[in-house]
Scaffold this active site. Structure first.
Site, mmCIF file in Angstrom:
data_model
loop_
_atom_site.group_PDB
_atom_site.id
_atom_site.type_symbol
_atom_site.label_atom_id
_atom_site.label_comp_id
_atom_site.label_asym_id
_atom_site.label_seq_id
_atom_site.Cartn_x
_atom_site.Cartn_y
_atom_site.Cartn_z
ATOM 1 N N ARG A 18 -37.383 -72.869 7.605
ATOM 2 C CA ARG A 18 -38.152 -72.749 8.739
ATOM 3 C C ARG A 18 -39.556 -73.644 8.512
ATOM 4 O O ARG A 18 -40.099 -73.627 7.466
ATOM 5 C CB ARG A 18 -38.638 -71.452 9.323
ATOM 6 C CG ARG A 18 -37.349 -70.269 9.739
ATOM 7 C CD ARG A 18 -37.963 -69.059 9.830
ATOM 8 N NE ARG A 18 -36.697 -68.405 10.347
ATOM 9 C CZ ARG A 18 -35.898 -67.450 9.487
ATOM 10 N NH1 ARG A 18 -36.100 -67.879 7.940
ATOM 11 N NH2 ARG A 18 -34.885 -66.970 9.826
ATOM 12 N N GLU A 73 -31.529 -78.513 6.701
ATOM 13 C CA GLU A 73 -31.928 -78.171 8.243
ATOM 14 C C GLU A 73 -33.298 -77.652 8.219
ATOM 15 O O GLU A 73 -33.616 -76.774 7.538
ATOM 16 C CB GLU A 73 -30.832 -77.116 8.774
ATOM 17 C CG GLU A 73 -31.244 -76.365 9.979
ATOM 18 C CD GLU A 73 -30.221 -75.445 10.210
ATOM 19 O OE1 GLU A 73 -30.637 -74.483 11.123
ATOM 20 O OE2 GLU A 73 -29.027 -75.367 9.821
ATOM 21 N N ARG A 97 -40.839 -62.552 -3.175
ATOM 22 C CA ARG A 97 -40.058 -63.595 -4.049
ATOM 23 C C ARG A 97 -38.608 -63.509 -3.609
ATOM 24 O O ARG A 97 -37.872 -62.131 -3.248
ATOM 25 C CB ARG A 97 -40.208 -63.615 -5.491
ATOM 26 C CG ARG A 97 -41.865 -63.810 -5.829
ATOM 27 C CD ARG A 97 -41.803 -64.261 -7.406
ATOM 28 N NE ARG A 97 -41.160 -63.459 -8.052
ATOM 29 C CZ ARG A 97 -40.633 -63.702 -9.217
ATOM 30 N NH1 ARG A 97 -40.978 -64.954 -9.740
ATOM 31 N NH2 ARG A 97 -40.008 -62.793 -10.257
ATOM 32 N N HIS A 101 -36.817 -72.603 -4.714
ATOM 33 C CA HIS A 101 -37.203 -74.197 -4.129
ATOM 34 C C HIS A 101 -35.891 -74.842 -3.974
ATOM 35 O O HIS A 101 -34.746 -74.324 -3.914
ATOM 36 C CB HIS A 101 -38.175 -75.022 -5.568
ATOM 37 C CG HIS A 101 -36.868 -74.902 -6.716
ATOM 38 N ND1 HIS A 101 -37.082 -74.005 -7.769
ATOM 39 C CD2 HIS A 101 -35.875 -75.599 -7.245
ATOM 40 C CE1 HIS A 101 -36.166 -74.154 -8.747
ATOM 41 N NE2 HIS A 101 -35.344 -75.088 -8.407
ATOM 42 N N ARG A 131 -45.032 -76.695 -20.529
ATOM 43 C CA ARG A 131 -44.056 -77.162 -21.706
ATOM 44 C C ARG A 131 -43.046 -77.908 -21.063
ATOM 45 O O ARG A 131 -42.526 -78.773 -21.837
ATOM 46 C CB ARG A 131 -43.504 -75.672 -22.245
ATOM 47 C CG ARG A 131 -44.484 -75.124 -22.995
ATOM 48 C CD ARG A 131 -44.202 -73.869 -23.750
ATOM 49 N NE ARG A 131 -43.758 -72.870 -22.783
ATOM 50 C CZ ARG A 131 -43.208 -71.801 -23.163
ATOM 51 N NH1 ARG A 131 -42.944 -71.347 -24.213
ATOM 52 N NH2 ARG A 131 -42.936 -70.703 -22.079
ATOM 53 N N HIS A 172 -30.439 -79.661 -5.535
ATOM 54 C CA HIS A 172 -29.797 -78.061 -5.405
ATOM 55 C C HIS A 172 -30.980 -77.309 -4.688
ATOM 56 O O HIS A 172 -32.031 -77.669 -4.463
ATOM 57 C CB HIS A 172 -29.784 -77.463 -6.875
ATOM 58 C CG HIS A 172 -30.782 -77.544 -7.757
ATOM 59 N ND1 HIS A 172 -31.127 -78.322 -8.648
ATOM 60 C CD2 HIS A 172 -31.956 -76.428 -7.521
ATOM 61 C CE1 HIS A 172 -32.352 -78.033 -9.262
ATOM 62 N NE2 HIS A 172 -32.634 -76.917 -8.524
ATOM 63 N N GLU A 235 -28.262 -73.092 -7.099
ATOM 64 C CA GLU A 235 -28.789 -72.632 -8.410
ATOM 65 C C GLU A 235 -29.298 -71.087 -8.223
ATOM 66 O O GLU A 235 -30.070 -70.726 -7.476
ATOM 67 C CB GLU A 235 -30.196 -73.325 -8.990
ATOM 68 C CG GLU A 235 -30.827 -72.750 -10.196
ATOM 69 C CD GLU A 235 -32.219 -73.119 -10.622
ATOM 70 O OE1 GLU A 235 -32.873 -72.669 -11.358
ATOM 71 O OE2 GLU A 235 -32.582 -74.302 -9.907
ATOM 72 N N HIS A 262 -30.912 -69.848 5.172
ATOM 73 C CA HIS A 262 -29.914 -69.536 4.656
ATOM 74 C C HIS A 262 -29.386 -70.741 4.134
ATOM 75 O O HIS A 262 -29.808 -71.976 4.266
ATOM 76 C CB HIS A 262 -28.771 -69.199 5.923
ATOM 77 C CG HIS A 262 -28.820 -70.210 7.007
ATOM 78 N ND1 HIS A 262 -29.586 -70.223 8.169
ATOM 79 C CD2 HIS A 262 -28.162 -71.366 7.052
ATOM 80 C CE1 HIS A 262 -29.161 -71.040 8.926
ATOM 81 N NE2 HIS A 262 -28.177 -71.812 8.468
ATOM 82 N N GLU A 308 -24.270 -69.247 6.305
ATOM 83 C CA GLU A 308 -23.616 -69.318 7.653
ATOM 84 C C GLU A 308 -22.157 -70.150 7.260
ATOM 85 O O GLU A 308 -22.113 -70.849 6.476
ATOM 86 C CB GLU A 308 -24.701 -70.443 8.250
ATOM 87 C CG GLU A 308 -23.896 -70.943 9.662
ATOM 88 C CD GLU A 308 -24.829 -71.920 10.327
ATOM 89 O OE1 GLU A 308 -24.566 -72.105 11.771
ATOM 90 O OE2 GLU A 308 -25.714 -72.611 9.688
#
Length: 322
Positions: A18, A73, A97, A101, A131, A172, A235, A262, A308
């Site tokens: 969104r 999307e 959470r 990403h 790191r 990903h 992932e 989604h 979906e």
């Protein structure tokens, strides 16, 4: 859970986020990540619009957005653009959470990061931070995290100081999962994905599982081969110990506060796929017979993330929703 599902022709088509200001977000992904706007669907009756973007060089020639993978999307709910108090949940702040990403693999990660910074893009993590000097995290206009990784195939021919966004891959989408055993069962044995690569970080007590659809009959699971040059990977991030906490759960992005929506899987026959998924014991969020949009369905994964199910071949006439 029964897994007698015919996943022939299944494809990881898109990831939905969104956005507050669609013009700003579309231009951001076009300018910085080489994406093309494939189309916009207006659903005025329901007061939202969807925008579909993809890196054109990664797609089959002439393919529409629903016929390919690697689509982003962007969903805009009317009225949010000018609402000063409206913000979106990026999935990385407690206690909400869940989604983490999206990620692009780039031709020259050093040059790509320099280019983004010159364009005024903010960073959550630069290459020089922390790191892990081989990855960076940029921020999009709504604060979603965008990971940048080096495309190892492109690295063989990269030129110092040069980066071309049109060569990038929408690599990903990361979501956190409570129990990897349940999630791997769902994405592999129910949706038909292959395990591409596993990365264990024992020191930090988390494991990453990368999955996607593979048509190569000679593909070796969990080999990591060609990983950075792919699109349409999921992932799954597992922080050790969450599976033993009966009260632990991740935020799915669709409960308030909203953000991530989604992933979308295109299939040859939506009604058949939904029937088989329901018969296999997969929780159903929306049947094809529910609501006004009779051509799509939604199921839930083990962490309550929405998936979906939509048609591969064509999109119906959507003018009735305007």
């Amino acid at each position: 859970m029964s897994t007698s599902i015919d996943t022939t022709g299944f494809q990881f088509n898109h990831t939905m986020l969104r956005v507050k200001d669609p013009k700003r977000s579309v231009e951001f992904y076009q300018k910085n990540f080489g994406m093309k706007l494939y189309g916009q669907f207006k659903f005025a009756k329901f007061k939202f619009d969807n925008y579909y973007l993809g890196v054109e060089s990664a797609a089959p020639t002439g393919a529409d957005w629903w016929e390919r993978s690697g689509i982003l999307e962007l969903a805009h709910n009317y009225g949010t653009k000018n609402n000063e108090t409206y913000t979106l949940n990026n999935g990385n702040v407690e206690p909400h959470r869940g989604f983490g990403h999206i990620c692009f693999s780039v031709d020259n990660i050093e040059a790509a990061c320099d280019q983004l910074e010159a364009n005024g893009v903010e960073f959550k993590k630069k290459l020089s931070d922390g790191r892990q000097k081989y990855i960076a995290f940029a921020l999009d206009p709504d604060g979603y995290w965008i990971e940048l990784i080096q495309n190892n195939r492109r690295a063989l021919t990269k030129v110092a100081g040069v980066s071309n966004p049109k060569t990038y891959k929408f690599n990903h989408t990361m979501i956190r999962v409570k129990d990897p055993k349940l999630s791997l069962e769902f994405y592999r044995n129910v949706l038909g994905m292959k395990l591409l690569y596993t990365m264990e970080h024992a020191g930090a007590k988390f494991t990453l599982y990368f999955l996607g659809y593979v048509s190569d009959p000679n593909f070796i699971e969990n080999s990591g081969e060609g990983f950075s040059d792919r699109e349409a990977i999921v992932e799954l991030t597992h922080n050790w110990g969450t599976e033993h906490d009966p009260d632990f759960k991740y935020h799915n992005g669709n409960d308030a506060p909203q953000g991530y929506g989604h992933i979308g899987i295109t299939v040859p026959d939506v009604a058949k796929a939904m029937e088989q998924l329901e018969r296999a014991g997969v929780p159903i969020r929306k049947r094809v017979t529910d609501g006004n949009m009779k051509f799509i369905g939604f199921v839930l994964d083990p962490d309550n993330y929405w998936v979906e199910i939509l048609p591969t071949a064509s999109m119906p006439d959507l003018s009735e929703f305007n």
